[in-house]
Scaffold this active site. Structure first.
Site, PDB file in Angstrom:
ATOM      1  N   LYS A  78       0.815  -1.213   0.000  1.00 27.91           N
ATOM      2  CA  LYS A  78       0.000   0.000   0.000  1.00 27.91           C
ATOM      3  C   LYS A  78       0.852   1.268   0.000  1.00 27.91           C
ATOM      4  O   LYS A  78       0.529   2.242  -0.686  1.00 27.91           O
ATOM      5  CB  LYS A  78      -0.953   0.009   1.190  1.00 27.91           C
ATOM      6  CG  LYS A  78      -2.017  -1.082   1.143  1.00 27.91           C
ATOM      7  CD  LYS A  78      -3.156  -0.814   2.083  1.00 27.91           C
ATOM      8  CE  LYS A  78      -4.060   0.278   1.576  1.00 27.91           C
ATOM      9  NZ  LYS A  78      -4.760  -0.057   0.320  1.00 27.91           N
ATOM     10  N   ASN A  93     -12.393   3.520   3.158  1.00 28.24           N
ATOM     11  CA  ASN A  93     -13.517   3.055   2.353  1.00 28.24           C
ATOM     12  C   ASN A  93     -14.696   2.767   3.283  1.00 28.24           C
ATOM     13  O   ASN A  93     -14.616   2.995   4.497  1.00 28.24           O
ATOM     14  CB  ASN A  93     -13.124   1.854   1.486  1.00 28.24           C
ATOM     15  CG  ASN A  93     -12.766   0.611   2.295  1.00 28.24           C
ATOM     16  OD1 ASN A  93     -13.184   0.450   3.445  1.00 28.24           O
ATOM     17  ND2 ASN A  93     -11.988  -0.288   1.700  1.00 28.24           N
ATOM     18  N   GLY A 130     -16.616   3.013  -3.695  1.00 28.66           N
ATOM     19  CA  GLY A 130     -16.566   2.066  -4.794  1.00 28.66           C
ATOM     20  C   GLY A 130     -17.193   2.645  -6.055  1.00 28.66           C
ATOM     21  O   GLY A 130     -16.850   3.749  -6.496  1.00 28.66           O
ATOM     22  N   ALA A 131     -18.121   1.914  -6.637  1.00 28.64           N
ATOM     23  CA  ALA A 131     -18.751   2.325  -7.889  1.00 28.64           C
ATOM     24  C   ALA A 131     -19.583   3.597  -7.749  1.00 28.64           C
ATOM     25  O   ALA A 131     -19.966   4.204  -8.748  1.00 28.64           O
ATOM     26  CB  ALA A 131     -19.633   1.197  -8.421  1.00 28.64           C
ATOM     27  N   GLY A 177     -18.423   6.334  -6.182  1.00 24.11           N
ATOM     28  CA  GLY A 177     -17.550   7.498  -6.124  1.00 24.11           C
ATOM     29  C   GLY A 177     -16.974   7.721  -4.746  1.00 24.11           C
ATOM     30  O   GLY A 177     -16.444   6.802  -4.119  1.00 24.11           O
ATOM     31  N   THR A 200      -7.838  -4.220  -7.248  1.00 21.94           N
ATOM     32  CA  THR A 200      -6.772  -4.219  -6.248  1.00 21.94           C
ATOM     33  C   THR A 200      -6.223  -2.826  -5.963  1.00 21.94           C
ATOM     34  O   THR A 200      -5.994  -2.456  -4.808  1.00 21.94           O
ATOM     35  CB  THR A 200      -5.622  -5.142  -6.688  1.00 21.94           C
ATOM     36  OG1 THR A 200      -6.129  -6.460  -6.911  1.00 21.94           O
ATOM     37  CG2 THR A 200      -4.535  -5.203  -5.631  1.00 21.94           C
ATOM     38  N   ALA A 201      -5.989  -2.029  -6.996  1.00 20.23           N
ATOM     39  CA  ALA A 201      -5.326  -0.729  -6.805  1.00 20.23           C
ATOM     40  C   ALA A 201      -6.290   0.448  -6.788  1.00 20.23           C
ATOM     41  O   ALA A 201      -5.838   1.593  -6.783  1.00 20.23           O
ATOM     42  CB  ALA A 201      -4.291  -0.519  -7.900  1.00 20.23           C
ATOM     43  N   ALA A 202      -7.582   0.201  -6.756  1.00 20.10           N
ATOM     44  CA  ALA A 202      -8.532   1.311  -6.820  1.00 20.10           C
ATOM     45  C   ALA A 202      -8.335   2.286  -5.671  1.00 20.10           C
ATOM     46  O   ALA A 202      -8.251   3.508  -5.865  1.00 20.10           O
ATOM     47  CB  ALA A 202      -9.964   0.773  -6.823  1.00 20.10           C
ATOM     48  N   GLY A 203      -8.256   1.761  -4.452  1.00 21.56           N
ATOM     49  CA  GLY A 203      -8.092   2.625  -3.288  1.00 21.56           C
ATOM     50  C   GLY A 203      -6.766   3.350  -3.279  1.00 21.56           C
ATOM     51  O   GLY A 203      -6.699   4.556  -2.990  1.00 21.56           O
ATOM     52  N   ASP A 204      -5.679   2.641  -3.608  1.00 22.26           N
ATOM     53  CA  ASP A 204      -4.361   3.275  -3.604  1.00 22.26           C
ATOM     54  C   ASP A 204      -4.245   4.320  -4.713  1.00 22.26           C
ATOM     55  O   ASP A 204      -3.614   5.363  -4.525  1.00 22.26           O
ATOM     56  CB  ASP A 204      -3.267   2.218  -3.762  1.00 22.26           C
ATOM     57  CG  ASP A 204      -3.182   1.295  -2.565  1.00 22.26           C
ATOM     58  OD1 ASP A 204      -3.605   1.700  -1.459  1.00 22.26           O
ATOM     59  OD2 ASP A 204      -2.698   0.151  -2.726  1.00 22.26           O
ATOM     60  N   GLY A 246      -3.296  -5.865 -12.006  1.00 18.99           N
ATOM     61  CA  GLY A 246      -2.067  -5.553 -11.284  1.00 18.99           C
ATOM     62  C   GLY A 246      -2.167  -4.214 -10.596  1.00 18.99           C
ATOM     63  O   GLY A 246      -2.785  -3.276 -11.116  1.00 18.99           O
TER      64      GLY A 246
END
Length: 302
Positions: free
Chosen positions: A38, A178, A215-216, A218, A241-245, A280
């Site tokens: 992270k 989140n 998430g979806a 916004g 996997t990398a959405a939050g980062d 990835g």
């Protein structure tokens, strides 16, 4: 300048038909190896979003360390604060199913010995310190206190989910969580668990900013000037996997360059939505041009 104190891993990723239940084995056809962690992900996300970034953390003296640092080095992240220790480099084992949902097991390795003293040596007034929970809690607190004493902005992404102790909360300018992390922080702090209500309650209690990613749907943020939200664009999701980062790195980069809260929120949502379109963690993190293009199509609303 953004200084990131956090984890540096190698991700072992396999695509499976469905995520396993307790005691169950599910076969995947192969696996891929990516740089991750992270802390490293958010450092790279911020760098690709246009910020000057320094990484403080630890890797092992093994073969994985070169892979773990490869994309950070290629992007121009300052790695002089990364120690090579007599310990294994951290790894994350990630399963991704056909709906792009994931299941992650992290082995901390050298991350468990990351030294916050590097933050005190590097951080300056006006910088931004970016923190997460993949290094020891005591080290996170020490880094936050050093940054606060130096006059830097302190941003915590409370992930993986965990409470925010009062001593750490007092150091924060921005909290990012989140929906699941928000519920855990809220329960420990005696605040409402619904995302929008939690964001407003945390902001009111702390005098800072609270962001909850949805998430979806916004993201929503609350601060001294009230609440603002940004809806996510409709995209084809490949790997979350990398959405939050991606969100956190782009959001931090925007704040660091002087953007408003609404502008930073739009950049974060844009980056997170771009990140889910590619497999990835680090390979999926978008560059500044892509973020600006997608953010231009978003709108913030009170």
């Amino acid at each position: 300048m953004i200084v990131v104190f956090g984890s540096i891993n190698v991700d072992l990723v396999t695509v499976v038909p469905r995520l396993p239940g307790p005691g169950e084995t599910v076969k995947g056809p192969d696996y891929q190896v990516f740089p991750g962690g992270k802390g490293a992900n958010q450092a790279l996300a911020a760098r690709r979003a246009g910020a000057a970034v320094a990484m403080i953390g630890a890797v092992g003296a093994d073969g994985f360390r070169h892979e773990a640092l490869s994309l950070l080095a290629a992007a121009g992240v300052d790695l002089s604060g990364v120690a090579a220790l007599d310990a294994p480099t951290g790894i994350a084992m990630i399963a991704v199913d056909g709906r792009a949902e994931n299941q992650i097991v992290v082995a901390s390795g050298a991350n468990s010995r990351a030294d916050p003293a590097g933050v005190a040596r590097r951080i300056r007034a006006g910088d931004t310190l970016l923190l997460q929970y993949e290094v020891p809690d005591a080290a996170v607190l020490a880094a936050a206190e050093a940054a606060r004493a130096a006059g830097a902005r302190v941003l915590l992404n409370a992930a993986p989910a965990g409470p925010v102790p009062p001593a750490l909360a007092r150091c924060l300018d921005v909290l990012i969580v989140n929906e699941h992390e928000a519920a855990e922080v809220a329960a420990a702090a005696g605040l409402p668990e619904a995302p929008r209500a939690f964001a407003s309650a945390w902001a009111a209690a702390s005098g800072g900013v609270c962001v909850v990613t949805l998430g979806a749907e916004g993201a929503v943020a609350a601060g001294p000037e009230g609440q603002v939200s940004v809806a996510a664009p409709l995209v084809k999701v490949v790997d979350t996997t990398a959405a939050g980062d991606g969100f956190v790195g782009a959001f931090a980069a925007a704040l660091d360059r002087g953007a408003t809260l609404a502008e930073a929120l739009m950049d974060g949502v844009a980056a997170g939505s771009l990140a889910v379109e590619t497999t990835g963690a680090q390979p999926s993190l978008p560059d500044a041009a892509a973020i600006r293009t997608r953010a231009a199509g978003l709108a913030a609303r009170a």
